[in-house]
Design an enzyme around this catalytic site. Structure first.
Site, PDB file in Angstrom:
ATOM      1  N   ARG A  49     -61.508 -41.570 -72.769  1.00 38.22           N
ATOM      2  CA  ARG A  49     -60.577 -41.823 -71.645  1.00 38.22           C
ATOM      3  C   ARG A  49     -60.680 -40.743 -70.561  1.00 38.22           C
ATOM      4  NH1 ARG A  49     -61.142 -45.179 -74.244  1.00 38.22           N
ATOM      5  NH2 ARG A  49     -59.752 -46.355 -75.569  1.00 38.22           N
TER       6      ARG A  49
ATOM      7  N   SER B 169     -51.041 -47.948 -73.883  1.00 36.67           N
ATOM      8  CA  SER B 169     -50.831 -46.744 -74.706  1.00 36.67           C
ATOM      9  C   SER B 169     -50.351 -45.602 -73.821  1.00 36.67           C
ATOM     10  CB  SER B 169     -52.136 -46.315 -75.368  1.00 36.67           C
ATOM     11  OG  SER B 169     -52.676 -47.388 -76.076  1.00 36.67           O
TER      12      SER B 169
ATOM     13  N   GLU C   4     -51.754 -40.348 -71.984  1.00 44.09           N
ATOM     14  CA  GLU C   4     -52.916 -41.034 -71.417  1.00 44.09           C
ATOM     15  C   GLU C   4     -52.549 -41.487 -69.998  1.00 44.09           C
ATOM     16  OE1 GLU C   4     -54.830 -43.973 -73.987  1.00 44.09           O
ATOM     17  OE2 GLU C   4     -55.343 -45.159 -72.223  1.00 44.09           O
TER      18      GLU C   4
HETATM   19  C1  LIG Z   1     -50.583 -53.745 -71.210  1.00 47.51           C
HETATM   20  C2  LIG Z   1     -51.657 -52.696 -70.990  1.00 47.51           C
HETATM   21  C3  LIG Z   1     -52.701 -52.580 -71.893  1.00 47.51           C
HETATM   22  C4  LIG Z   1     -53.695 -51.613 -71.706  1.00 47.51           C
HETATM   23  N1  LIG Z   1     -54.725 -51.543 -72.600  1.00 47.51           N
HETATM   24  C5  LIG Z   1     -55.712 -50.653 -72.429  1.00 47.51           C
HETATM   25  C6  LIG Z   1     -56.819 -50.594 -73.332  1.00 47.51           C
HETATM   26  O1  LIG Z   1     -56.909 -51.363 -74.285  1.00 47.51           O
HETATM   27  N2  LIG Z   1     -57.774 -49.661 -73.105  1.00 47.51           N
HETATM   28  C7  LIG Z   1     -57.726 -48.808 -72.041  1.00 47.51           C
HETATM   29  O2  LIG Z   1     -58.649 -47.998 -71.889  1.00 47.51           O
HETATM   30  N3  LIG Z   1     -56.705 -48.855 -71.166  1.00 47.51           N
HETATM   31  C8  LIG Z   1     -55.703 -49.735 -71.327  1.00 47.51           C
HETATM   32  N4  LIG Z   1     -54.647 -49.777 -70.456  1.00 47.51           N
HETATM   33  C9  LIG Z   1     -54.586 -48.805 -69.351  1.00 47.51           C
HETATM   34  C10 LIG Z   1     -55.157 -49.322 -68.006  1.00 47.51           C
HETATM   35  O3  LIG Z   1     -55.329 -50.703 -68.051  1.00 47.51           O
HETATM   36  C11 LIG Z   1     -56.488 -48.649 -67.677  1.00 47.51           C
HETATM   37  O4  LIG Z   1     -56.351 -47.259 -67.630  1.00 47.51           O
HETATM   38  C12 LIG Z   1     -57.051 -49.163 -66.342  1.00 47.51           C
HETATM   39  O5  LIG Z   1     -58.386 -48.742 -66.200  1.00 47.51           O
HETATM   40  C13 LIG Z   1     -56.247 -48.681 -65.131  1.00 47.51           C
HETATM   41  O6  LIG Z   1     -56.702 -49.424 -64.036  1.00 47.51           O
HETATM   42  P1  LIG Z   1     -55.917 -49.474 -62.652  1.00 47.51           P
HETATM   43  O7  LIG Z   1     -56.783 -50.175 -61.676  1.00 47.51           O
HETATM   44  O8  LIG Z   1     -54.568 -49.994 -62.855  1.00 47.51           O
HETATM   45  O9  LIG Z   1     -55.878 -47.919 -62.277  1.00 47.51           O
HETATM   46  P2  LIG Z   1     -54.586 -47.060 -61.882  1.00 47.51           P
HETATM   47  O10 LIG Z   1     -53.664 -47.034 -63.057  1.00 47.51           O
HETATM   48  O11 LIG Z   1     -54.053 -47.476 -60.588  1.00 47.51           O
HETATM   49  O12 LIG Z   1     -55.288 -45.637 -61.715  1.00 47.51           O
HETATM   50  C14 LIG Z   1     -55.865 -44.991 -62.842  1.00 47.51           C
HETATM   51  C15 LIG Z   1     -56.723 -43.824 -62.343  1.00 47.51           C
HETATM   52  O13 LIG Z   1     -57.867 -44.331 -61.688  1.00 47.51           O
HETATM   53  C16 LIG Z   1     -57.947 -43.795 -60.357  1.00 47.51           C
HETATM   54  N5  LIG Z   1     -58.554 -44.828 -59.511  1.00 47.51           N
HETATM   55  C17 LIG Z   1     -58.261 -46.150 -59.471  1.00 47.51           C
HETATM   56  N6  LIG Z   1     -59.087 -46.772 -58.598  1.00 47.51           N
HETATM   57  C18 LIG Z   1     -59.906 -45.829 -58.084  1.00 47.51           C
HETATM   58  C19 LIG Z   1     -60.970 -45.836 -57.121  1.00 47.51           C
HETATM   59  N7  LIG Z   1     -61.382 -46.956 -56.506  1.00 47.51           N
HETATM   60  N8  LIG Z   1     -61.586 -44.662 -56.844  1.00 47.51           N
HETATM   61  C20 LIG Z   1     -61.196 -43.510 -57.441  1.00 47.51           C
HETATM   62  N9  LIG Z   1     -60.205 -43.443 -58.339  1.00 47.51           N
HETATM   63  C21 LIG Z   1     -59.572 -44.588 -58.658  1.00 47.51           C
HETATM   64  C22 LIG Z   1     -56.522 -43.439 -59.990  1.00 47.51           C
HETATM   65  O14 LIG Z   1     -56.493 -42.442 -58.969  1.00 47.51           O
HETATM   66  C23 LIG Z   1     -56.019 -42.924 -61.321  1.00 47.51           C
HETATM   67  O15 LIG Z   1     -56.460 -41.606 -61.527  1.00 47.51           O
HETATM   68  C24 LIG Z   1     -53.637 -50.746 -70.598  1.00 47.51           C
HETATM   69  C25 LIG Z   1     -52.585 -50.871 -69.663  1.00 47.51           C
HETATM   70  C26 LIG Z   1     -51.604 -51.850 -69.861  1.00 47.51           C
HETATM   71  C27 LIG Z   1     -50.508 -52.002 -68.851  1.00 47.51           C
END
Ligand SMILES: Cc1cc2nc3c(=O)[nH]c(=O)nc-3n(C[C@H](O)[C@H](O)[C@H](O)COP(=O)(O)OP(=O)(O)OC[C@H]3O[C@@H](n4cnc5c(N)ncnc54)[C@H](O)[C@@H]3O)c2cc1C
Length: 338
Positions: A164, A237, A334
């Site tokens: 992660r 998580s 996380e």
């Molecule tokens: C119900 C649920 C289940 C989940 N299950 C999992 C799982 O099984 N495995 C897992 O790994 N994660 C899981 N997650 C966590 C989440 O889905 C991941 O971390 C996902 O990658 C976050 O994506 P996001 O676009 O929402 O990023 P955000 O939450 O908006 O941002 C996350 C990070 O990425 C950065 N970021 C986003 N876009 C960019 C970009 N274009 N350029 C530079 N930086 C950027 C942000 O600045 C921040 O640091 C889960 C979340 C939920 C709500």
């Protein structure tokens, strides 16, 4: 490029926390990035790059610029007998990308089905689930360097992927706005179902094991275990599974013979944080408008829909303290706390 002032982020974080940002900027085209550098002084102004906010906890209003990349094209750039190379824009929804791969006959990402969020964040977070991590498939990442104001490309080897984690959360934090991620999927993809939930699913259902059935299984298992954030706000998580050395591991095992763990590398063991929280009796524990989910202790929820970021943060501190008192292990979030 679209700019909104005093913009509510409630629908832009999966906890559903009501906070306001001074400015909300949507990037809709690569050309917007140069305009962005005219709008924001990246050396002085406060800003944050947001995907869909599925791994973020906002604890306050944001006094600065929230930037979201909404470009979402997917393109197969190379195919041969050995591999397929696919490039996706950072704003593409991750699960749409997985679906695109499977519809195109490209396999590997099926175990990562149903993870909320964007392609850009997949590289930042090195997302993982059901025995796979996305770094197994990332080939290169293109980003816009906000300080040097130019596009750059970094190979997967230089992304420093670990559990992660990646260079984008460290050296390139607040500097690299990811514009696209290129993945390389080997044609001879080994199907992976050696994960307890998937093994149980396939042994009870007697279904042929193929990439599509793995996707369906993963989606079913995920839906049965995790709360739907559209109904009950959460960010998956909340804590990372802590990794301990063999001395600490043997000590824990001697006190807790039912310890849930996975060996990760020589002399290192990943302990299931959800199991620890459950063992502390915290499953379903309610704190103000927030709670530990009653089925999955690793997930903190916005129970009433009215929780503030502070309440969820305070709940996480209570959980951390109880786990530390019981196991002398420190849990690390996380979720990114802003
Ligand atoms: C119900 C649920 C289940 C989940 N299950 C999992 C799982 O099984 N495995 C897992 O790994 N994660 C899981 N997650 C966590 C989440 O889905 C991941 O971390 C996902 O990658 C976050 O994506 P996001 O676009 O929402 O990023 P955000 O939450 O908006 O941002 C996350 C990070 O990425 C950065 N970021 C986003 N876009 C960019 C970009 N274009 N350029 C530079 N930086 C950027 C942000 O600045 C921040 O640091 C889960 C979340 C939920 C709500």
């Amino acid at each position: 490029m679209k700019i909104f002032k005093n913009f509510s982020l409630q629908e832009h974080n999966t906890f559903g926390i009501q906070v306001i940002t001074d400015y909300y900027i949507q990037i809709e085209d690569r050309g917007d990035l140069n305009l962005l550098t005219e709008q924001i002084d990246f050396s002085n102004d406060k800003y944050f790059i947001l995907g869909v906010g599925s791994n973020i906890l906002f604890t306050n209003n944001f006094n600065g610029y929230i930037i979201q990349n909404r470009c979402s094209e997917i393109k197969v750039t190379e195919q041969n007998n050995v591999y397929s190379i696919i490039r996706a824009d950072a704003g593409c929804i991750w699960d749409n990308f997985v679906e695109f791969c499977l519809n195109t006959g490209v396999y590997g990402a099926e175990n990562l089905s149903g993870i909320p969020g964007t392609v850009g964040a997949s590289a930042v977070q090195n997302i993982g689930a059901y025995g796979r991590e996305v770094s197994e498939f990332i080939y290169k990442v293109e980003f816009f360097d906000l300080i040097e104001k130019q596009f750059k490309t970094i190979s997967a080897n230089d992304c420093k992927f670990t559990y992660r984690n990646s260079i984008f959360k460290n050296e390139l934090k607040d500097r690299a706005l990811i514009t696209s991620v290129t993945y390389r999927f080997p044609k001879k993809n080994e199907l992976k179902i050696n994960y307890a939930d998937l093994e149980i699913y396939f042994s009870t259902n007697k279904i042929e094991i193929n990439p599509i059935s793995i996707r369906n299984a993963v989606l079913l298992v995920r839906n049965s275990k995790l709360p739907d954030y559209k109904i009950t706000g959460n960010a998956g998580s909340f804590f990372k599974n802590p990794i301990v050395d063999s001395i600490k591991f043997k000590h824990l095992l001697s006190i807790f013979p039912d310890l849930k763990y996975f060996p990760v590398e020589e002399n290192k063991y990943k302990i299931a944080a959800g199991w620890m929280i459950d063992k502390c009796g915290l499953k379903g524990f309610v704190y103000e408008n927030a709670a530990v989910h009653e089925k999955q202790a690793l997930v903190l929820i916005n129970k009433t829909g009215k929780a503030t970021g502070r309440e969820i943060l305070e709940l996480s501190e209570i959980v951390k303290a109880k786990v530390f008192n019981t196991f002398e292990v420190t849990l690390e979030s996380e979720v990114i706390i802003l």
